[in-house]
Design a protein around this motif. Sequence first.
Motif, PDB file in Angstrom:
ATOM      1  N   TRP B 276      -8.021  42.962 -39.057  1.00  0.00           N
ATOM      2  CA  TRP B 276      -8.035  43.261 -37.623  1.00  0.00           C
ATOM      3  C   TRP B 276      -8.810  44.536 -37.394  1.00  0.00           C
ATOM      4  CZ3 TRP B 276      -2.064  43.031 -36.838  1.00  0.00           C
ATOM      5  CH2 TRP B 276      -1.638  41.728 -37.034  1.00  0.00           C
ATOM      6  N   GLN B 277      -9.482  44.599 -36.304  1.00  0.00           N
ATOM      7  CA  GLN B 277     -10.088  45.852 -35.907  1.00  0.00           C
ATOM      8  C   GLN B 277      -9.004  46.720 -35.291  1.00  0.00           C
ATOM      9  OE1 GLN B 277     -13.260  46.749 -36.651  1.00  0.00           O
ATOM     10  NE2 GLN B 277     -13.203  44.847 -37.791  1.00  0.00           N
ATOM     11  N   GLN B 278      -9.197  48.038 -35.393  1.00  0.00           N
ATOM     12  CA  GLN B 278      -8.196  48.960 -34.875  1.00  0.00           C
ATOM     13  C   GLN B 278      -7.909  48.723 -33.395  1.00  0.00           C
ATOM     14  OE1 GLN B 278      -9.943  52.782 -35.857  1.00  0.00           O
ATOM     15  NE2 GLN B 278      -8.747  52.893 -37.724  1.00  0.00           N
ATOM     16  N   ARG B 279      -8.908  48.219 -32.673  1.00  0.00           N
ATOM     17  CA  ARG B 279      -8.716  48.085 -31.228  1.00  0.00           C
ATOM     18  C   ARG B 279      -7.672  47.022 -30.881  1.00  0.00           C
ATOM     19  NH1 ARG B 279     -14.840  46.282 -31.179  1.00  0.00           N
ATOM     20  NH2 ARG B 279     -14.757  48.220 -32.320  1.00  0.00           N
ATOM     21  N   ASP B 280      -7.319  46.150 -31.833  1.00  0.00           N
ATOM     22  CA  ASP B 280      -6.311  45.134 -31.562  1.00  0.00           C
ATOM     23  C   ASP B 280      -4.903  45.704 -31.653  1.00  0.00           C
ATOM     24  OD1 ASP B 280      -8.190  43.213 -31.128  1.00  0.00           O
ATOM     25  OD2 ASP B 280      -8.260  42.616 -33.231  1.00  0.00           O
ATOM     26  N   LEU B 281      -4.787  46.912 -32.192  1.00  0.00           N
ATOM     27  CA  LEU B 281      -3.474  47.530 -32.316  1.00  0.00           C
ATOM     28  C   LEU B 281      -3.283  48.570 -31.225  1.00  0.00           C
ATOM     29  CD1 LEU B 281      -3.276  48.081 -36.182  1.00  0.00           C
ATOM     30  CD2 LEU B 281      -2.225  46.262 -34.846  1.00  0.00           C
ATOM     31  N   THR B 282      -2.053  48.780 -30.853  1.00  0.00           N
ATOM     32  CA  THR B 282      -1.752  49.821 -29.894  1.00  0.00           C
ATOM     33  C   THR B 282      -0.685  50.720 -30.505  1.00  0.00           C
ATOM     34  OG1 THR B 282      -1.123  50.286 -27.609  1.00  0.00           O
ATOM     35  CG2 THR B 282       0.030  48.494 -28.714  1.00  0.00           C
ATOM     36  N   ALA B 301      15.995  48.364 -34.812  1.00  0.00           N
ATOM     37  CA  ALA B 301      15.795  47.950 -33.416  1.00  0.00           C
ATOM     38  C   ALA B 301      14.511  47.146 -33.281  1.00  0.00           C
ATOM     39  CB  ALA B 301      15.776  49.177 -32.507  1.00  0.00           C
ATOM     40  N   ALA B 302      13.445  47.605 -33.981  1.00  0.00           N
ATOM     41  CA  ALA B 302      12.172  46.878 -33.921  1.00  0.00           C
ATOM     42  C   ALA B 302      12.313  45.500 -34.567  1.00  0.00           C
ATOM     43  CB  ALA B 302      11.077  47.684 -34.611  1.00  0.00           C
ATOM     44  N   GLY B 303      12.961  45.474 -35.725  1.00  0.00           N
ATOM     45  CA  GLY B 303      13.134  44.211 -36.435  1.00  0.00           C
ATOM     46  C   GLY B 303      13.961  43.220 -35.630  1.00  0.00           C
ATOM     47  N   ALA B 304      15.008  43.727 -34.989  1.00  0.00           N
ATOM     48  CA  ALA B 304      15.869  42.857 -34.177  1.00  0.00           C
ATOM     49  C   ALA B 304      15.089  42.267 -33.012  1.00  0.00           C
ATOM     50  CB  ALA B 304      17.078  43.646 -33.659  1.00  0.00           C
ATOM     51  N   ALA B 305      14.060  43.002 -32.547  1.00  0.00           N
ATOM     52  CA  ALA B 305      13.238  42.502 -31.443  1.00  0.00           C
ATOM     53  C   ALA B 305      12.104  41.614 -31.957  1.00  0.00           C
ATOM     54  CB  ALA B 305      12.676  43.675 -30.633  1.00  0.00           C
ATOM     55  N   GLY B 306      12.068  41.383 -33.277  1.00  0.00           N
ATOM     56  CA  GLY B 306      11.033  40.521 -33.857  1.00  0.00           C
ATOM     57  C   GLY B 306       9.658  41.164 -33.908  1.00  0.00           C
ATOM     58  N   VAL B 307       9.624  42.490 -33.804  1.00  0.00           N
ATOM     59  CA  VAL B 307       8.343  43.198 -33.779  1.00  0.00           C
ATOM     60  C   VAL B 307       8.031  43.734 -35.171  1.00  0.00           C
ATOM     61  CG1 VAL B 307       7.103  45.197 -32.860  1.00  0.00           C
ATOM     62  CG2 VAL B 307       8.590  43.842 -31.362  1.00  0.00           C
ATOM     63  N   ASN B 308       6.833  43.478 -35.656  1.00  0.00           N
ATOM     64  CA  ASN B 308       6.417  44.006 -36.945  1.00  0.00           C
ATOM     65  C   ASN B 308       5.618  45.289 -36.742  1.00  0.00           C
ATOM     66  OD1 ASN B 308       6.265  44.179 -39.657  1.00  0.00           O
ATOM     67  ND2 ASN B 308       4.509  42.814 -39.864  1.00  0.00           N
ATOM     68  N   ILE B 309       6.103  46.365 -37.328  1.00  0.00           N
ATOM     69  CA  ILE B 309       5.401  47.640 -37.228  1.00  0.00           C
ATOM     70  C   ILE B 309       4.321  47.669 -38.304  1.00  0.00           C
ATOM     71  CG2 ILE B 309       5.657  50.138 -37.471  1.00  0.00           C
ATOM     72  CD1 ILE B 309       8.481  49.734 -36.214  1.00  0.00           C
ATOM     73  N   GLU B 310       3.064  47.720 -37.871  1.00  0.00           N
ATOM     74  CA  GLU B 310       1.935  47.602 -38.791  1.00  0.00           C
ATOM     75  C   GLU B 310       1.663  48.912 -39.508  1.00  0.00           C
ATOM     76  OE1 GLU B 310       0.509  44.868 -39.491  1.00  0.00           O
ATOM     77  OE2 GLU B 310       1.450  43.645 -37.949  1.00  0.00           O
ATOM     78  N   VAL B 329       1.483  48.729 -33.467  1.00  0.00           N
ATOM     79  CA  VAL B 329       1.896  47.324 -33.384  1.00  0.00           C
ATOM     80  C   VAL B 329       0.788  46.549 -32.690  1.00  0.00           C
ATOM     81  CG1 VAL B 329       4.373  47.830 -33.293  1.00  0.00           C
ATOM     82  CG2 VAL B 329       3.059  47.710 -31.173  1.00  0.00           C
ATOM     83  N   ARG B 330       0.815  45.228 -32.813  1.00  0.00           N
ATOM     84  CA  ARG B 330      -0.150  44.414 -32.086  1.00  0.00           C
ATOM     85  C   ARG B 330       0.132  44.575 -30.603  1.00  0.00           C
ATOM     86  NH1 ARG B 330      -1.497  38.777 -34.905  1.00  0.00           N
ATOM     87  NH2 ARG B 330      -3.264  39.146 -33.529  1.00  0.00           N
ATOM     88  N   GLN B 331      -0.943  44.578 -29.811  1.00  0.00           N
ATOM     89  CA  GLN B 331      -0.781  44.816 -28.382  1.00  0.00           C
ATOM     90  C   GLN B 331       0.216  43.865 -27.737  1.00  0.00           C
ATOM     91  OE1 GLN B 331      -4.796  44.955 -26.873  1.00  0.00           O
ATOM     92  NE2 GLN B 331      -5.041  47.107 -27.452  1.00  0.00           N
ATOM     93  N   ALA B 332       0.209  42.614 -28.194  1.00  0.00           N
ATOM     94  CA  ALA B 332       1.094  41.622 -27.587  1.00  0.00           C
ATOM     95  C   ALA B 332       2.569  41.941 -27.850  1.00  0.00           C
ATOM     96  CB  ALA B 332       0.765  40.232 -28.126  1.00  0.00           C
ATOM     97  N   GLU B 333       2.826  42.710 -28.923  1.00  0.00           N
ATOM     98  CA  GLU B 333       4.217  42.985 -29.275  1.00  0.00           C
ATOM     99  C   GLU B 333       4.723  44.311 -28.699  1.00  0.00           C
ATOM    100  OE1 GLU B 333       4.534  42.663 -33.546  1.00  0.00           O
ATOM    101  OE2 GLU B 333       4.489  40.478 -33.482  1.00  0.00           O
ATOM    102  N   ALA B 334       3.829  45.098 -28.112  1.00  0.00           N
ATOM    103  CA  ALA B 334       4.221  46.426 -27.625  1.00  0.00           C
ATOM    104  C   ALA B 334       5.300  46.369 -26.545  1.00  0.00           C
ATOM    105  CB  ALA B 334       2.993  47.188 -27.128  1.00  0.00           C
TER     106      ALA B 334
END
Lengths: 351, 351
Positions: B276-282, B301-310, B329-334
């Motif tokens: 991924w390019q850096q711009r895809d992450l926020t 808390a992040a894991g419970a929300a299904g969010v993967n911290i990159e 994180v990926r922008q969609a998961e922020a």
Amino acid sequence: MSVLVIGTGLIGTSIALALRERTDATVWLADADASAAKLAADMGGGRQHAGEHADIAIMAVPPETVAVVLADAQARGLADVYTDVASVKQLPVTLARAAGCDLTSYVPGHPLAGREKHGPAAARADLFLGRTWALCPLAETSPEAVAGVTALAEACGAETVCTDPSTHDRWVALTSHAPHLVAAAMASRLEHADSQALDLAGQGVRDVTRIAAGDTALWTQILSANAGPVAEVIDAVAADLAQAARLLADGEGQKVAELLDGGRAGVQRIPGKHGWQQRDLTTVQVVIRDQPGELARLFNAAGAAGVNIEDIRIEHSPGLPVGVAELSVRQAEAPALLTALTAGGWPVRNS
Amino acid sequence: MSVLVIGTGLIGTSIALALRERTDATVWLADADASAAKLAADMGGGRQHAGEHADIAIMAVPPETVAVVLADAQARGLADVYTDVASVKQLPVTLARAAGCDLTSYVPGHPLAGREKHGPAAARADLFLGRTWALCPLAETSPEAVAGVTALAEACGAETVCTDPSTHDRWVALTSHAPHLVAAAMASRLEHADSQALDLAGQGVRDVTRIAAGDTALWTQILSANAGPVAEVIDAVAADLAQAARLLADGEGQKVAELLDGGRAGVQRIPGKHGWQQRDLTTVQVVIRDQPGELARLFNAAGAAGVNIEDIRIEHSPGLPVGVAELSVRQAEAPALLTALTAGGWPVRNS
């Protein structure tokens, strides 16, 4: 305490929010852009200013604008004491002196707490927690003015450091402005590189170049406002690199050891968290899988063992769902962490 | 597959452990220091070599020693195919050619997976997982030899990239060796700085200078072995910095914008995790307290929300028990992460 914030951008609004959250100060907000002052007020930063007299006025405006705003505010008698937050100090002081401002009530200041974003919407009450806030009182500045601004900075959660404007500018040239240009100069070498070359990029070049992603217009302004001290540092860096290039090209590569030793010594002088030197910390490396909850499990295991992880760095594994997390802990706590993580099934290593 | 590892230091032993863990290859171990080979065997890396013939021999020895070891091994007929792991490629190839080695069976290689420590005790079976492993077959090298070494690298969990030795050396000069010298040159400016100046050091200068803490002797060796390509890169960096210094000193600071823009463009070309390019992450910023279990709660808390911290970066707050964790994180998961952390009582901000 009553405070007037002139300029409700990121820093001005954050100061307002910090004072409102942490003290019972009265805060008034003013901005050349009335909508910015209104937004800061709506965020809970205080009330829009309508000419009231304040104990302290904070000019959170660009370096080249500080003197004009100060002269105007003093002419209108808006406050007893004035301070600013510009990231360079010699320029606003020189301009204020030239503009005939009253310097007895002016305490030049600089909270070291910028963020990537700008404007009141990006403000945070906690922006100054644990940060350094430099104050540069002039020969003319009254002790009462210094005491007032010191109390204000501490009320925002910062720790103050006192020095004079030109020393301040040399310090930030060394610790902030020159590193930015050095990162940019290295990163610009990657602009036209083979994309396959970039597949070989590891954590090292990522770290060295990270801050070069900053905003060009903002940094051009900062560097120009501190041109002399920045030029001095990067000129010395350029000379060292040019000499290293000559040594390498002449087959005298072993002589670059001197520069490498200087670099090691320099890195070790950067204070660590809580003032610890880096050598008091050790690194534990853990192989982690790239899936939700993996880091949570890792930190749970560390927390259960009573170990505080001081820092973490994750090395990416492009293309594969694993990575290596490097956990910094106090040396005394490393054995407990190794035991806990090994028991949890993680491949670990203390380096 | 049978493999002979010649040189059981960090890389050689890690290859042995990786093959033993991930394949059913037979692995023999040899080292000029018999105790090192024994330690590698005791760690589960295979059996000590007693003259057996292998499909592939891996020479995990210093760059300047590869050719001598290759000539000796070929004279004794130890394997069908030979490869090395030196971090520069032109030097061993030139020496091997000069020594009259058989180049049809030699595939110069370089796994990009060094660590700070050395010796067999530091070895890890997972050292190559997800890493790039460069191969530099020569005009003479047989396709069968290349296929064999490619299979070996992939068996260790790495991804191969093929190029020629001199291109390889220019690539690593750019992405590894020059950044090291640049970091050292910046860090060495801190060696004799006021200690109060260092109190102003933020995350930026820490990142730029981090790798300068590396071992001087090792890096002097690496830089000397790749002197030409490294000199070319750092000479260009030095010239850019010297020009920026001139522009600043001449009051033409606005012209450094060009270098800053080049830096931004360069940083953006570095591939991110999984390509991924850096711009895809926020980045989501969270204020954390410095106490055991705090990061665990955050990741729970992040894991419970299904969010993967990159990725995570922690900014220190010298002197105070708080810090700011920057979570990539990926922008969609922020949004889900912001919601989860806010619900958990953390002050958060999406930048």
